[in-house]
Design a protein around this motif. Structure first.
Motif, PDB file in Angstrom:
ATOM      1  N   UNK A   1      -1.909  -9.064   7.430  1.00 29.35           N
ATOM      2  CA  UNK A   1      -0.698  -8.717   6.970  1.00 29.35           C
ATOM      3  C   UNK A   1      -0.152  -9.887   6.185  1.00 29.35           C
ATOM      4  N   UNK A   2      -0.572 -11.018   6.167  1.00 29.33           N
ATOM      5  CA  UNK A   2      -0.196 -11.976   5.351  1.00 29.33           C
ATOM      6  C   UNK A   2      -0.885 -11.724   3.832  1.00 29.33           C
ATOM      7  N   UNK A   3      -2.099 -11.510   3.923  1.00 27.79           N
ATOM      8  CA  UNK A   3      -2.712 -11.134   2.809  1.00 27.79           C
ATOM      9  C   UNK A   3      -1.999  -9.933   1.830  1.00 27.79           C
ATOM     10  N   UNK A   4      -1.666  -9.046   2.438  1.00 30.46           N
ATOM     11  CA  UNK A   4      -0.947  -7.863   1.751  1.00 30.46           C
ATOM     12  C   UNK A   4       0.674  -7.961   1.798  1.00 30.46           C
ATOM     13  N   UNK A   5       0.923  -9.061   2.163  1.00 30.29           N
ATOM     14  CA  UNK A   5       2.423  -8.984   2.554  1.00 30.29           C
ATOM     15  C   UNK A   5       3.209  -8.625   1.153  1.00 30.29           C
ATOM     16  N   UNK A   6       2.938  -8.980   0.039  1.00 35.26           N
ATOM     17  CA  UNK A   6       3.494  -8.470  -1.173  1.00 35.26           C
ATOM     18  C   UNK A   6       2.955  -7.058  -1.758  1.00 35.26           C
ATOM     19  N   UNK A   7       2.185  -6.352  -1.053  1.00 37.64           N
ATOM     20  CA  UNK A   7       1.539  -5.239  -1.641  1.00 37.64           C
ATOM     21  C   UNK A   7       2.035  -4.208  -0.989  1.00 37.64           C
ATOM     22  N   UNK A   8       3.000  -3.616  -1.670  1.00 34.78           N
ATOM     23  CA  UNK A   8       3.577  -2.209  -1.307  1.00 34.78           C
ATOM     24  C   UNK A   8       2.512  -1.328  -0.692  1.00 34.78           C
ATOM     25  N   UNK A   9       1.670  -0.790  -1.347  1.00 33.29           N
ATOM     26  CA  UNK A   9       0.543   0.225  -1.282  1.00 33.29           C
ATOM     27  C   UNK A   9      -0.319  -0.021  -0.237  1.00 33.29           C
TER      28      UNK A   9
END
Lengths: 344, 344, 344, 344
Positions: free
Chosen positions: A264-272
């Motif tokens: 979740x942290x890794x993709x926290x800025x990845x909307x898609x």
């Protein structure tokens, strides 16, 4: 912005037009088709009636339209983009290549796996591998984007956080991927006939699929170590969708909850990218640009299992190409892409 | 020979009737159905019009027919066969149970995975796990056959020769299996609706599927060591078929040709296992009792990949049950089963 | 505008939410679900993750939210909307009912075909049958819209221009319609299971389907004569789409070109009807609000054949409901609906 | 009996081999394939591994095998059988032609619909149209059988009893037929690709399909009057099966029960036609040689509706060819064909 599309009548090309047609910032200037030059686009893809009125043009005729475009998408089979890309870049036109020609940084690996001479080696250095979740900043300033393959998109997004955090043994990665038939494109092969695919499932190109080095390149970059993976693609009787079931041995003791948090942290800025507590199904992403990811840990064997799901023609091709364009051109990253899967 | 079928209106039960109807040596004495007692069988499965004229009976009514039968097939959900099997065996009737109740030799493992008390522990010792390719001699003299699950059939047949010859590291086995929807049976679940399955693929019960201990039991028997496997089932939008893609790390240096020979040797007396140089597709076995197996070795990662394909309702259920009956009763092993897949 | 949805977790209801989610002018205030009260909507339809964050509510709880909404969509089985609609209208809330309860102007015909007492007879007079291509002006001022059935939408749009121009013999009309399985809804029926529908086609309710009187009512209105039709629905193994193949004997001599012109003229102001020289396929409208129509004349038998294609969940349900809302509320008629089918 | 097959690698040809392989009285002497000469048959159709060991031969090489065969099946595209059939008949070999070349008694109608010169006119007189239910006695003594088309088989069987008993108005017959994709054969056409067929339904060749004159010829023979029909084929996303929904105006007053009796009487000696009170579904005949027929009468419009279902590759092609051979050669009519559909 003025856009050209080369390879407009393949499945990926026509999916791209779906997005460009809805996009606020783009206007399509030309459509190149090798198979249907001079035919009205909507006579081939009748869904576009009243939406796309132009005719396809041939490759030769394209050159006179180049002065009017800012960016060109190339959706051609591998080996066909190298010289075209050179021409376009020389004219100052940005390029997003949906094919394989610029994805591998090491041209020798390309030549080895694809059996072709690379005629655009000099471009490789400045090409950006267009996976926004890993390379967003590089994409912003790129002129030439190598849009990732469908299987690599699903695979890399599934595994990247594990490698970034040194959570798995590099030598243990196995990717068992399942794809709908549109991944084989629209060319005429007996193996793509309805009656050959329907009511059957098969593995193919076991250990030999050309997306393997692409996955390895990007995973190795994350880890700064050489990562080899075993990648096994399968053909599933459905139009769209890829499910990648990825396996690896955990390299240290960690709870599933913690792994989930790391994702979740890794993709926290990845909307898609949507990290979920559920195991994904392709239907929830079909027709959208999302990548759904679910994670499990099997105590009994020490394996972590990460399952990712994408639409192979969208996040695995045309949608990601638009996402890359949006980033390159300073638009909202999700302009034209911001809607969920339509089910059933 | 007189035969009874309990659970005749599920998918496996009706597939069994297809075979029994064509079998030279059998006559069906009764059909028990919980869902359709007193209904004409061919009003439920209209394909059997002019073939099966009898009505279904209820479980209670079955007992009066028992004196006339030699063998009974039970095709019920787990937990339902234990007491019935006891009754039948006491009357000297042979039993082939297509459910899970007698597959696990250790009742504690059963109780752990199935969440039920085992009410037939005393029968387990003499039950034979009915995979003819491994246990043919035991089957000959058995009174109670535990017919293997669909996934275990595909998985065990794929991996057995490797373990028998100590060719893989026991801790490295991963089975990524893909099944058609008939594997979920005919009961009413939202997840089995057409629109929920079609155009989608998913993994389910990751690391938790009840066929796991069954696979492990049989593989451990081969190897005389404890074998744990990671088993991941997937649901594919097709009616029939299982493809099991099995992975393991090779434990010694050996050529693919030699491995291929070992497989051919291992199955040299097994008519229904076809070891091939091709990677199997489920369509080539759909509608037949065959298990096709193909093998690859991936030098880059040291993995061996074995792919097996079966029809889940036939070699994975009803066909194998008939094969077991044939062996138990001294008929030709392939009586009633000796035809290829009908395609497309 | 504030919108409520009753029956939000059926297939039509969730399709409606797809459109409302993308619509510029609407905000969803509540979601009523009988099956999943208090559950997060996106836990049922996981495609809506990050798009719809609210929970479903029960019917009882809905009443406290009513003061805040301007319009409510009802997507319930027939017989369930009558009293709810009354309550809503009394509070000054506009209603679009996707069910059958208000479609038939003559409540006796309703009671005859549906086997129910009509508990909202007094509303029928002011209800508008929401087929914009026929009733756009009435829709503008309506408070209660009876959204047409899926089969009637395809059938009426195919035949209306013929009747309007007295081109066919009224007694000769036959509609042979083919629908995807989502038309059967998401409720649990054996006949909707994947394995029961896949790889099969059937006719059902031959001469008895409840959409018959609805088609007849609207066609009779066009013609000012009593029109009876023979309507035969078929179930096709696909998720979405209706193809209606409509037959009638030509009543006067006229060329196909002239008929084609009459159709184009008839629908010249109707954005969502595309009259074509090709025979339609459902794939070109799947996922969109379009109705494609193609026409042929068979000299040998004197029959005219009109084929229409729609997406049953969109132009045949939720899309048309939004189109109706757009007209009622003075929005652009195609707001939220203006995109082509996404194929394949 | 020794049998040859020409066109062995098309879908109909390979289905024929399935039956010949199981048939008690036949032995296959040669397999001609234009596409795969010299290839092992089971390398193309891998289901036949261990069943068919021979290689395909070319047309040229066939001639040396002719002395050893009693009967030859030809499964070639139209236009290709005429000269071959002549050669075979001259050598005293019986011929069953699964193609269209000998189906139409009037060569001018053939030339008109097929756009080819008929090069075997002289054979037409003695050719028998191989629909056993109508022409059993003629088949017994025939040397050249024109095996009916798939659509005509379903259509003629549905309508024949009505015409025989003068129950419908000849000018009112409409046949709306739905076929699986295997009907299009195995040749490479974009329109047969999985992604083009899946999730879509279409009508095609409306009023122009070449099976029309074949249906009309046989129906006219029954009635001794000229019968014209409107025939509309549709493509359905499934491998196998044809459902023909046939409409006609009743010409006299008669109850449905009486019509049902007339049908049962008409087919009382025809094992493979099952007249039912239910409306058929293709799944109940898929994989079998049966034709299921159901009848309804629509009082409101005066139409009778007859629905028939067959497997297009079996009763519509290879199964019927074997049935014809059985009759010609004095075998049991259902030898090799006597089993029900395998579902799901």
């Amino acid at each position: 912005m003025k856009v050209g599309v080369i390879g407009a009548t393949g499945y990926a090309g026509q999916q791209l037009l779906w997005f460009l047609n809805n996009h606020k910032e783009t206007e399509v200037s030309f459509l190149v088709s090798h198979s249907y030059p001079d035919k009205t686009y909507s006579s081939i893809y009748k869904n576009y009636r009243d939406f796309i009125k132009s005719k396809c043009i041939s490759m030769q005729n394209m050159y006179k339209y180049l002065s009017s475009v800012d960016i060109v998408f190339i959706a051609l089979p591998h080996g066909k983009s190298m010289n075209i890309a050179k021409d376009l870049l020389l004219k100052g036109i940005k390029v997003v290549d949906l094919g394989a020609d610029f994805r591998l940084k090491n041209y020798k690996i390309y030549e080895d796996w694809y059996g072709l001479n690379h005629e655009g080696k000099e471009l490789l250095k400045n090409t950006v591998y267009g996976l926004p979740e890993l390379n967003r900043n590089l994409i912003k300033n790129a002129s030439l984007i190598a849009n990732p393959g469908c299987y690599p998109t699903a695979s890399i997004l599934a595994i990247a956080p594990l490698l970034k955090n040194n959570l798995i043994q590099n030598s243990s990665i196995i990717i068992d991927a399942k794809s709908g038939v549109s991944g084989a494109g629209r060319s005429l092969n007996t193996s793509s006939l309805f009656c050959e695919c329907n009511e059957s499932v098969k593995a193919y190109k076991v250990g030999k699929h050309r997306h393997t080095p692409e996955i390895e390149q990007e995973l190795s970059n994350i880890n700064n170590e050489n990562v080899n993976v075993l990648f096994t693609p399968h053909l599933i009787p459905m139009n769209r969708g890829i499910l990648a079931t990825c396996y690896g041995k955990l390299s240290k003791s960690i709870s599933l909850d913690n792994i989930q948090e790391i994702y979740e942290e890794f993709y926290s800025n990845d909307y898609f990218v949507r990290v979920s507590e559920d195991i994904p199904e392709t239907k929830w992403v079909k027709g959208s640009n999302f990548c759904d990811i679910g994670i499990r840990f099997d105590k009994r064997t020490g394996n972590i299992i990460v399952v990712s799901a994408i639409d192979n023609l969208i996040k695995g091709a045309a949608g990601q190409a638009v996402q890359n364009m949006n980033i390159m051109c300073g638009f909202d990253e999700y302009e034209g892409l911001n809607f969920p899967s339509m089910i059933p």
